[in-house]
Write a protein that holds these residues in place. Sequence first.
Motif, mmCIF file in Angstrom:
data_model
loop_
_atom_site.group_PDB
_atom_site.id
_atom_site.type_symbol
_atom_site.label_atom_id
_atom_site.label_comp_id
_atom_site.label_asym_id
_atom_site.label_seq_id
_atom_site.Cartn_x
_atom_site.Cartn_y
_atom_site.Cartn_z
ATOM 1 N N SER A 67 3.702 -1.950 4.649
ATOM 2 C CA SER A 67 3.438 -1.941 3.217
ATOM 3 C C SER A 67 4.334 -0.941 2.500
ATOM 4 N N GLY A 68 4.258 -0.984 1.189
ATOM 5 C CA GLY A 68 4.977 -0.057 0.320
ATOM 6 C C GLY A 68 4.056 0.303 -0.821
ATOM 7 N N HIS A 69 4.459 -0.018 -2.043
ATOM 8 C CA HIS A 69 3.630 0.046 -3.242
ATOM 9 C C HIS A 69 3.365 1.456 -3.760
ATOM 10 N N SER A 70 3.012 2.394 -2.913
ATOM 11 C CA SER A 70 2.563 3.710 -3.374
ATOM 12 C C SER A 70 3.709 4.683 -3.645
ATOM 13 N N HIS A 71 4.870 4.427 -3.086
ATOM 14 C CA HIS A 71 6.018 5.352 -3.145
ATOM 15 C C HIS A 71 5.614 6.724 -2.607
ATOM 16 N N GLY A 72 4.595 6.752 -1.754
ATOM 17 C CA GLY A 72 4.135 8.000 -1.158
ATOM 18 C C GLY A 72 3.434 8.926 -2.128
ATOM 19 N N GLY A 73 3.269 8.465 -3.364
ATOM 20 C CA GLY A 73 2.672 9.294 -4.398
ATOM 21 C C GLY A 73 3.716 9.936 -5.299
ATOM 22 N N GLN A 74 4.952 10.010 -4.818
ATOM 23 C CA GLN A 74 6.110 10.562 -5.536
ATOM 24 C C GLN A 74 6.023 12.060 -5.785
ATOM 25 N N ALA A 82 -0.954 13.619 -2.741
ATOM 26 C CA ALA A 82 -0.348 12.936 -3.881
ATOM 27 C C ALA A 82 -1.167 13.150 -5.149
ATOM 28 N N LEU A 83 -0.483 13.424 -6.251
ATOM 29 C CA LEU A 83 -1.173 13.586 -7.531
ATOM 30 C C LEU A 83 -1.641 12.253 -8.089
ATOM 31 N N TYR A 84 -0.842 11.221 -7.860
ATOM 32 C CA TYR A 84 -1.190 9.893 -8.385
ATOM 33 C C TYR A 84 -0.684 8.829 -7.419
ATOM 34 N N THR A 85 -1.523 7.887 -7.139
ATOM 35 C CA THR A 85 -1.104 6.685 -6.416
ATOM 36 C C THR A 85 -1.660 5.483 -7.168
ATOM 37 N N PRO A 86 -0.953 4.376 -7.127
ATOM 38 C CA PRO A 86 -1.436 3.197 -7.845
ATOM 39 C C PRO A 86 -2.655 2.594 -7.159
ATOM 40 N N PRO A 87 -3.408 1.766 -7.860
ATOM 41 C CA PRO A 87 -4.545 1.091 -7.229
ATOM 42 C C PRO A 87 -4.104 0.362 -5.962
ATOM 43 N N HIS A 88 -4.915 0.436 -4.950
ATOM 44 C CA HIS A 88 -4.673 -0.181 -3.639
ATOM 45 C C HIS A 88 -3.512 0.473 -2.898
ATOM 46 N N GLY A 89 -3.166 1.693 -3.296
ATOM 47 C CA GLY A 89 -2.124 2.446 -2.615
ATOM 48 C C GLY A 89 -2.529 3.886 -2.398
ATOM 49 N N ASN A 90 -3.824 4.140 -2.388
ATOM 50 C CA ASN A 90 -4.332 5.503 -2.301
ATOM 51 C C ASN A 90 -4.708 5.916 -0.879
ATOM 52 N N LYS A 91 -5.448 5.083 -0.197
ATOM 53 C CA LYS A 91 -5.994 5.452 1.116
ATOM 54 C C LYS A 91 -4.901 5.577 2.176
ATOM 55 N N SER A 93 -1.339 5.994 1.754
ATOM 56 C CA SER A 93 -0.245 6.160 0.797
ATOM 57 C C SER A 93 1.126 6.401 1.415
ATOM 58 N N SER A 94 1.174 6.924 2.646
ATOM 59 C CA SER A 94 2.467 7.233 3.244
ATOM 60 C C SER A 94 2.320 7.475 4.740
ATOM 61 N N GLY A 95 3.135 6.814 5.530
ATOM 62 C CA GLY A 95 3.141 7.069 6.965
ATOM 63 C C GLY A 95 2.368 6.038 7.766
ATOM 64 N N LEU A 96 2.062 6.412 9.014
ATOM 65 C CA LEU A 96 1.402 5.517 9.965
ATOM 66 C C LEU A 96 -0.070 5.875 10.108
ATOM 67 N N TYR A 97 -0.907 4.852 10.071
ATOM 68 C CA TYR A 97 -2.356 5.016 10.201
ATOM 69 C C TYR A 97 -2.882 4.039 11.246
ATOM 70 N N GLN A 98 -3.843 4.481 12.037
ATOM 71 C CA GLN A 98 -4.568 3.616 12.951
ATOM 72 C C GLN A 98 -5.943 3.393 12.347
ATOM 73 N N LEU A 99 -6.274 2.139 12.055
ATOM 74 C CA LEU A 99 -7.584 1.871 11.483
ATOM 75 C C LEU A 99 -8.642 2.016 12.559
ATOM 76 N N PRO A 100 -9.749 2.682 12.251
ATOM 77 C CA PRO A 100 -10.795 2.891 13.254
ATOM 78 C C PRO A 100 -11.437 1.570 13.683
ATOM 79 N N ASN A 101 -11.780 1.500 14.953
ATOM 80 C CA ASN A 101 -12.444 0.328 15.527
ATOM 81 C C ASN A 101 -11.645 -0.957 15.309
ATOM 82 N N SER A 102 -10.337 -0.851 15.375
ATOM 83 C CA SER A 102 -9.473 -1.996 15.132
ATOM 84 C C SER A 102 -8.167 -1.800 15.890
ATOM 85 N N GLN A 103 -7.492 -2.910 16.192
ATOM 86 C CA GLN A 103 -6.157 -2.807 16.778
ATOM 87 C C GLN A 103 -5.104 -2.588 15.703
#
Length: 134
Positions: A67-74, A82-91, A93-103
Amino acid sequence: MLHNEHIVLTQGTDKLYIAGIDDPWVGKADIAQALLHIPEEACTILLAHEPDFADDFCKLPIDLQLSGHSHGGQVRFPIVGALYTPPHGNKYSSGLYQLPNSQLQVYTTRGIGVTRMPVRFNCRPELTVITLHS
């Protein structure tokens, strides 16, 4: 561009499925259509502009969402983030995440541009290279 569809990349007997969904704000995102006919056990990468929709996809047979969209918050401050992230780009916002209880893993790039504010602080632009391993 993959609008609610997928392609298959093949090397020898190995297959990698790349699915893409339309932007839910300006189009009609249809994840079921994008994944249609992809085998459940297949290695699947999803291209989805807004990263936070990963929460909706975490029970689906997707291994990696890009994904992209958030620009990391800039504009980011230590501890605060981040001071501001757009809707659906907050949780995610930047980097790699492993969702819990999911592959599902989500990688959100900061990208190379800006949006709304023509400034970046403590959030360098990036061009990401990802190496996949079986």
